[in-house]
Design a protein around this motif. Structure first.
Motif, short mmCIF file in Angstrom:
data_model
loop_
_atom_site.label_atom_id
_atom_site.label_comp_id
_atom_site.label_asym_id
_atom_site.label_seq_id
_atom_site.Cartn_x
_atom_site.Cartn_y
_atom_site.Cartn_z
N SER A 87 0.60 -1.09 -0.14
CA SER A 87 -0.10 -0.16 0.22
C SER A 87 0.69 1.50 0.03
CB SER A 87 -1.12 -0.29 1.21
OG SER A 87 -0.15 0.13 2.17
N THR A 96 -2.82 -9.45 -5.72
CA THR A 96 -3.63 -8.90 -5.30
C THR A 96 -4.21 -8.92 -4.67
OG1 THR A 96 -5.20 -8.58 -7.32
CG2 THR A 96 -3.14 -6.69 -7.32
N TYR A 97 -4.86 -8.43 -3.63
CA TYR A 97 -6.14 -9.20 -2.25
C TYR A 97 -7.73 -8.12 -2.13
CZ TYR A 97 -2.78 -12.95 -1.37
OH TYR A 97 -2.31 -13.91 -1.68
N ASP A 98 -9.03 -8.94 -2.45
CA ASP A 98 -9.84 -8.27 -1.81
C ASP A 98 -10.60 -8.44 -0.68
OD1 ASP A 98 -9.80 -6.51 -4.61
OD2 ASP A 98 -10.95 -8.51 -5.81
N SER A 99 -10.54 -7.90 -0.30
CA SER A 99 -10.95 -7.84 1.19
C SER A 99 -12.66 -8.10 1.26
CB SER A 99 -11.14 -7.14 2.69
OG SER A 99 -9.64 -6.42 2.27
N LEU A 100 -12.74 -9.73 1.71
CA LEU A 100 -14.98 -10.07 1.25
C LEU A 100 -14.53 -10.50 3.00
CD1 LEU A 100 -13.87 -12.52 -1.67
CD2 LEU A 100 -14.80 -10.03 -2.07
N LEU A 125 -9.89 -12.93 2.16
CA LEU A 125 -8.48 -12.21 1.74
C LEU A 125 -8.48 -12.93 0.65
CD1 LEU A 125 -5.51 -10.26 3.73
CD2 LEU A 125 -7.64 -9.30 2.33
N SER A 126 -8.55 -12.59 -0.47
CA SER A 126 -9.22 -13.19 -2.31
C SER A 126 -8.66 -12.55 -3.06
CB SER A 126 -10.58 -13.89 -2.65
OG SER A 126 -10.12 -14.77 -3.00
N ASP A 127 -7.57 -13.24 -3.80
CA ASP A 127 -7.30 -12.94 -5.04
C ASP A 127 -8.59 -13.25 -6.63
OD1 ASP A 127 -5.98 -15.51 -5.51
OD2 ASP A 127 -3.71 -15.65 -5.61
N SER A 139 -11.97 -14.00 -6.31
CA SER A 139 -13.39 -13.35 -5.76
C SER A 139 -14.51 -15.01 -6.38
CB SER A 139 -14.43 -12.38 -5.72
OG SER A 139 -14.77 -11.79 -7.04
N ASP A 171 -8.62 -19.09 1.74
CA ASP A 171 -8.78 -17.63 1.97
C ASP A 171 -9.64 -16.41 2.92
OD1 ASP A 171 -8.62 -17.26 -0.41
OD2 ASP A 171 -10.33 -17.60 -1.83
#
Length: 239
Positions: free
Chosen positions: A36, A78-82, A99-101, A103, A229
């Motif tokens: 970040s 990259t990871y998305d917060s879900l 946290l997933s690359d 979804s 995840d």
């Protein structure tokens, strides 16, 4: 070697699995914090705070270093917060942070976990409104007056403080978690935290009395624990 050996072996395996999950969780969070901004804690406050939190949770230095080096190496991951929310038997509710690359992979895994345990996924916000987001710090200590003074002096927004069997738990506003951590470390040199993290705490708890329903609920927890995840699971069920 007998039953005692089997019990010890099972316990050791369970502990190792819990540590592996914890290290994986912090590895991702440290990597994200490092990506970040500059991957240097002296120049990246988010990374510095995440390192302090990881160390408080006994994450080894090599796990921390690998995550930072991975970010330095220019990894494109990259990871998305879900967040997923759902319902179980007897008024049980659950929140799963991931946290997933990928979804699509994660939602498929969530559906499988809920379906196999006969629980039901809810829509966003269907459960979380019954939970409070708080910084939680637990550690061996029992002087409530000294801790209260330390929190006041550090200008920490402390919402509650509990002591049970020599274990103190301090609850703070989420933004003051690390400020509280520093104040506690100043008051108690070499303190070891059993918990130092932001948690979702239910406003009310339930107990599942029916054995069949309890088995289904425990199955859901086991299945979720097997999903890479999944970072954190919060629920309102007590034993």
């Amino acid at each position: 070697m007998g039953r005692a050996h089997e019990v010890r072996a099972a316990s050791m395996a369970k502990t190792a699995a819990m540590k592996s999950k914890l290290y994986s969780r912090y590895g991702k969070e440290l990597y994200i914090a490092a990506k970040s901004g500059v991957p240097d804690p002296d120049m990246n406050l988010a990374l510095k705070q995440k390192i302090k939190e990881a160390k408080a949770n006994q994450v080894p230095a090599d796990v921390i270093e690998r995550a930072i080096e991975k970010a330095k190496g220019g990894s494109s991951e990259t990871y998305d917060s879900l967040r997923y929310e759902g319902f179980g038997p007897s008024g049980a509710t659950i929140i799963i942070d991931c946290l997933s690359d990928n979804s699509n992979r994660t939602i498929a895994a969530m559906n499988q976990c809920f379906n196999k345990s006969r629980c039901k996924m809810g829509i966003k916000g269907s459960v979380s409104f019954n939970y409070d987001t708080l910084g939680v710090l637990s550690f061996p200590y029992d002087d409530e007056d000294a801790m209260f003074e330390a929190m006041v002096e550090a200008d920490v927004d402390m919402t509650d403080l509990e002591v049970e069997e020599g274990e103190m738990t301090v609850y703070t506003a989420p933004s003051d978690l690390h400020k509280a951590q520093e104040a506690i470390e100043a008051l108690i040199p070499n303190v070891e935290f059993s918990v130092c993290a932001i948690k979702m705490l239910p406003q009310e708890y339930v107990k599942i009395e029916n054995p069949d329903e309890k088995e289904l609920w425990n199955r859901l927890l086991r299945l979720l624990d097997e999903v890479d995840d999944v970072q954190e699971v919060f629920h309102n069920v007590i034993d």
